[in-house]
Design a protein around this motif. Sequence first.
Motif, PDB file in Angstrom:
ATOM      1  N   GLU A   1     -48.499 -52.273-104.952  1.00 36.99           N
ATOM      2  CA  GLU A   1     -49.348 -50.939-104.620  1.00 36.99           C
ATOM      3  C   GLU A   1     -49.553 -50.300-106.183  1.00 36.99           C
ATOM      4  O   GLU A   1     -50.439 -49.190-106.457  1.00 36.99           O
ATOM      5  CB  GLU A   1     -49.722 -50.040-104.016  1.00 36.99           C
ATOM      6  CG  GLU A   1     -49.675 -51.306-102.233  1.00 36.99           C
ATOM      7  CD  GLU A   1     -49.621 -50.671-101.177  1.00 36.99           C
ATOM      8  OE1 GLU A   1     -50.594 -49.374-100.935  1.00 36.99           O
ATOM      9  OE2 GLU A   1     -49.104 -50.808-100.062  1.00 36.99           O
ATOM     10  N   ALA A   2     -48.252 -50.068-106.390  1.00 40.49           N
ATOM     11  CA  ALA A   2     -48.573 -48.396-107.800  1.00 40.49           C
ATOM     12  C   ALA A   2     -49.053 -49.093-108.844  1.00 40.49           C
ATOM     13  O   ALA A   2     -49.914 -47.312-108.904  1.00 40.49           O
ATOM     14  CB  ALA A   2     -47.009 -48.757-108.750  1.00 40.49           C
ATOM     15  N   LEU A   3     -49.484 -49.734-109.193  1.00 42.15           N
ATOM     16  CA  LEU A   3     -50.344 -49.371-110.283  1.00 42.15           C
ATOM     17  C   LEU A   3     -51.538 -49.574-110.127  1.00 42.15           C
ATOM     18  O   LEU A   3     -52.760 -48.628-110.284  1.00 42.15           O
ATOM     19  CB  LEU A   3     -50.468 -50.891-111.523  1.00 42.15           C
ATOM     20  CG  LEU A   3     -51.642 -51.189-112.191  1.00 42.15           C
ATOM     21  CD1 LEU A   3     -51.083 -50.037-113.268  1.00 42.15           C
ATOM     22  CD2 LEU A   3     -51.405 -52.658-113.771  1.00 42.15           C
ATOM     23  N   GLY A   4     -52.330 -49.956-108.886  1.00 43.12           N
ATOM     24  CA  GLY A   4     -53.449 -49.705-108.309  1.00 43.12           C
ATOM     25  C   GLY A   4     -53.708 -48.219-107.751  1.00 43.12           C
ATOM     26  O   GLY A   4     -54.937 -48.224-108.084  1.00 43.12           O
ATOM     27  N   LEU A   5     -52.872 -47.506-107.391  1.00 44.48           N
ATOM     28  CA  LEU A   5     -52.840 -46.108-106.839  1.00 44.48           C
ATOM     29  C   LEU A   5     -52.793 -45.616-108.091  1.00 44.48           C
ATOM     30  O   LEU A   5     -54.131 -44.622-107.892  1.00 44.48           O
ATOM     31  CB  LEU A   5     -51.774 -46.544-105.587  1.00 44.48           C
ATOM     32  CG  LEU A   5     -52.037 -46.393-104.198  1.00 44.48           C
ATOM     33  CD1 LEU A   5     -51.022 -46.189-103.331  1.00 44.48           C
ATOM     34  CD2 LEU A   5     -53.631 -46.243-104.042  1.00 44.48           C
TER      35      LEU A   5
ATOM     36  N   GLU B   1     -54.034 -45.665-110.936  1.00 39.75           N
ATOM     37  CA  GLU B   1     -55.284 -46.010-111.591  1.00 39.75           C
ATOM     38  C   GLU B   1     -56.645 -45.149-111.209  1.00 39.75           C
ATOM     39  O   GLU B   1     -57.188 -44.842-111.562  1.00 39.75           O
ATOM     40  CB  GLU B   1     -55.485 -47.594-112.122  1.00 39.75           C
ATOM     41  CG  GLU B   1     -55.463 -48.174-113.104  1.00 39.75           C
ATOM     42  CD  GLU B   1     -55.797 -49.780-113.497  1.00 39.75           C
ATOM     43  OE1 GLU B   1     -55.771 -50.733-112.242  1.00 39.75           O
ATOM     44  OE2 GLU B   1     -55.513 -50.202-114.205  1.00 39.75           O
ATOM     45  N   LYS B   2     -56.095 -45.165-109.540  1.00 37.17           N
ATOM     46  CA  LYS B   2     -57.561 -44.908-108.474  1.00 37.17           C
ATOM     47  C   LYS B   2     -57.287 -43.195-108.782  1.00 37.17           C
ATOM     48  O   LYS B   2     -57.867 -42.332-108.821  1.00 37.17           O
ATOM     49  CB  LYS B   2     -56.935 -45.421-107.061  1.00 37.17           C
ATOM     50  CG  LYS B   2     -58.659 -44.758-106.494  1.00 37.17           C
ATOM     51  CD  LYS B   2     -58.008 -45.729-105.344  1.00 37.17           C
ATOM     52  CE  LYS B   2     -59.263 -44.816-104.179  1.00 37.17           C
ATOM     53  NZ  LYS B   2     -58.811 -45.234-102.915  1.00 37.17           N
ATOM     54  N   HIS B   3     -56.121 -42.985-108.739  1.00 37.12           N
ATOM     55  CA  HIS B   3     -55.608 -41.436-108.110  1.00 37.12           C
ATOM     56  C   HIS B   3     -55.848 -40.420-109.297  1.00 37.12           C
ATOM     57  O   HIS B   3     -55.438 -39.614-110.052  1.00 37.12           O
ATOM     58  CB  HIS B   3     -54.684 -40.981-107.568  1.00 37.12           C
ATOM     59  CG  HIS B   3     -55.112 -41.568-105.839  1.00 37.12           C
ATOM     60  ND1 HIS B   3     -56.311 -41.013-104.528  1.00 37.12           N
ATOM     61  CD2 HIS B   3     -54.825 -42.582-105.346  1.00 37.12           C
ATOM     62  CE1 HIS B   3     -55.692 -41.553-103.668  1.00 37.12           C
ATOM     63  NE2 HIS B   3     -55.892 -42.681-104.174  1.00 37.12           N
ATOM     64  N   ARG B   4     -54.934 -41.394-110.723  1.00 38.70           N
ATOM     65  CA  ARG B   4     -54.319 -40.623-112.104  1.00 38.70           C
ATOM     66  C   ARG B   4     -52.818 -39.141-111.938  1.00 38.70           C
ATOM     67  O   ARG B   4     -53.865 -38.254-112.177  1.00 38.70           O
ATOM     68  CB  ARG B   4     -55.058 -40.410-113.139  1.00 38.70           C
ATOM     69  CG  ARG B   4     -55.905 -41.213-113.743  1.00 38.70           C
ATOM     70  CD  ARG B   4     -54.910 -42.260-113.862  1.00 38.70           C
ATOM     71  NE  ARG B   4     -55.894 -42.997-115.322  1.00 38.70           N
ATOM     72  CZ  ARG B   4     -56.543 -42.793-115.490  1.00 38.70           C
ATOM     73  NH1 ARG B   4     -56.200 -42.080-116.821  1.00 38.70           N
ATOM     74  NH2 ARG B   4     -57.013 -43.361-116.861  1.00 38.70           N
ATOM     75  N   PRO B   5     -52.238 -39.467-110.539  1.00 35.78           N
ATOM     76  CA  PRO B   5     -51.481 -38.227-110.259  1.00 35.78           C
ATOM     77  C   PRO B   5     -50.625 -37.706-111.883  1.00 35.78           C
ATOM     78  O   PRO B   5     -50.800 -38.565-112.743  1.00 35.78           O
ATOM     79  CB  PRO B   5     -50.460 -38.858-109.398  1.00 35.78           C
ATOM     80  CG  PRO B   5     -50.718 -41.078-109.393  1.00 35.78           C
ATOM     81  CD  PRO B   5     -52.374 -40.761-110.248  1.00 35.78           C
ATOM     82  N   ASP B   6     -50.243 -36.931-111.456  1.00 32.83           N
ATOM     83  CA  ASP B   6     -49.215 -36.305-112.644  1.00 32.83           C
ATOM     84  C   ASP B   6     -47.992 -36.538-112.310  1.00 32.83           C
ATOM     85  O   ASP B   6     -47.106 -37.075-113.322  1.00 32.83           O
ATOM     86  CB  ASP B   6     -48.991 -34.892-112.548  1.00 32.83           C
ATOM     87  CG  ASP B   6     -50.582 -33.847-112.212  1.00 32.83           C
ATOM     88  OD1 ASP B   6     -51.197 -33.637-113.553  1.00 32.83           O
ATOM     89  OD2 ASP B   6     -50.735 -33.149-110.767  1.00 32.83           O
ATOM     90  N   VAL B   7     -47.522 -37.067-111.335  1.00 30.38           N
ATOM     91  CA  VAL B   7     -46.168 -38.055-111.134  1.00 30.38           C
ATOM     92  C   VAL B   7     -46.543 -38.764-110.301  1.00 30.38           C
ATOM     93  O   VAL B   7     -47.212 -38.440-108.781  1.00 30.38           O
ATOM     94  CB  VAL B   7     -45.242 -36.818-110.563  1.00 30.38           C
ATOM     95  CG1 VAL B   7     -43.476 -37.778-111.034  1.00 30.38           C
ATOM     96  CG2 VAL B   7     -44.910 -35.615-111.281  1.00 30.38           C
TER      97      VAL B   7
END
Lengths: 208, 208
Positions: free
Chosen positions: A37-41, A43-49
Amino acid sequence: MKVVIIDDDKLVSMSLKTILESATGITVEAVGNDGTEALGLYEKHRPDVLLMDIRMEHMTGVEAARKVIAEYPDAKILFLTTFSDDEYIIEALEIGVRGYILKQDFEGLIPALEAVQQGQTVFGGKIVGKLPGLLQESLSFDYEAKGITQKEYDIIQLVAQGLSNKEIAAKTFLSEGTIRNYLSTVLEKLDLRDRTQLAVFYYQNGGR
Amino acid sequence: MKVVIIDDDKLVSMSLKTILESATGITVEAVGNDGTEALGLYEKHRPDVLLMDIRMEHMTGVEAARKVIAEYPDAKILFLTTFSDDEYIIEALEIGVRGYILKQDFEGLIPALEAVQQGQTVFGGKIVGKLPGLLQESLSFDYEAKGITQKEYDIIQLVAQGLSNKEIAAKTFLSEGTIRNYLSTVLEKLDLRDRTQLAVFYYQNGGR
DNA sequence: TAAAAGATATGACAAATGTCACTTACATTC
DNA sequence: GAATGTAAGTGACATTTGTCATATCTTTTA
């Protein structure tokens, strides 16, 4: 600061979420429980970390991190580790991950996240002390897999110290001819031509 | 959190003091401007973190840190570096310093201090990326100092790849005899006996 | 210009190295 | 007990290696 958490242990990820959201200025945008799920999430949220467990079921954190960084080279990924995750650490470092922090270290988590957000790299606890040793191990060659016996390996080490056959014979209480024979079979097993190539091989595969 | 600052540039140390004191929970207990003050101030104030410049006039930060850590092995020392301080970094790592942060990085300073207080190790900016290279350099031998010429060094490298004299001759367009002669003088200069010892020397002194 | 220094080369030599075929001795296994 | 396997050794041989004295040619220096 926006954070995405990925950990296949829901108990852990939920505790982390609670801890982080109790801090001001941190938002947990999403929680995943699988490396896939890492890449998808991301891309969707663009978190700082991206805060991710290093050891997970379907896909390890390292593999997941590799995919994320391939797409987003500036992604800031902070790994959660336990003491037993040594094997992944070097690999992760090479990818360009921004740090490792121990799961147990709740107090350290928020400062670590902030430091990572600022572009720094953070190592929890005694991990830094392990680095030199790990760097070596990561290169070390499996002589046993090539059918090298213990006695043969002893001789390899002596050759790799620059000793002559005569000196090795004296040290091992074997005859010089026997040393030659051993060496000859070692060279064949490793597909090398002479003792110098053997020494080179030794040092290029983790010897010191 | 109690902090002691040591920097021989008063402008820097005062700015740091201002920045830190504007943050809640941080007290700057003392400001020194010389490495020689480090141990004394540490003993007097027992700060949570000792924030110190790595490059200073009378005594480098590295030397000062060595003295402090000799007395107080758990001392948490965070170095301030510029990009040009590479030479000290490895040495400092070996001592057990808790991190390096770039002087320019004001935003990162406070999170870094907090992470260090929590027992973590922090590396600012791109310092981690430099580590592998630095680790090697720190071991590298000064062949020039032993009177090794460029051509001789080329041959050393070829020997250290396991090539025979004949192969080296072919590669360099010199005769095999010439290679032998070069090698002979190299061995004498480095006080070694044969090509295998040369390869060993090469790898034990920073070659790869 | 003459001398010194540097780079490259040669030939001769002894020692070290790597390979191979074969032997001896001992222990394990069938 | 015979067969097998393993550890250690020997002797012969061709190559490779390292050393040395010496030679040639070029470049630098005095």
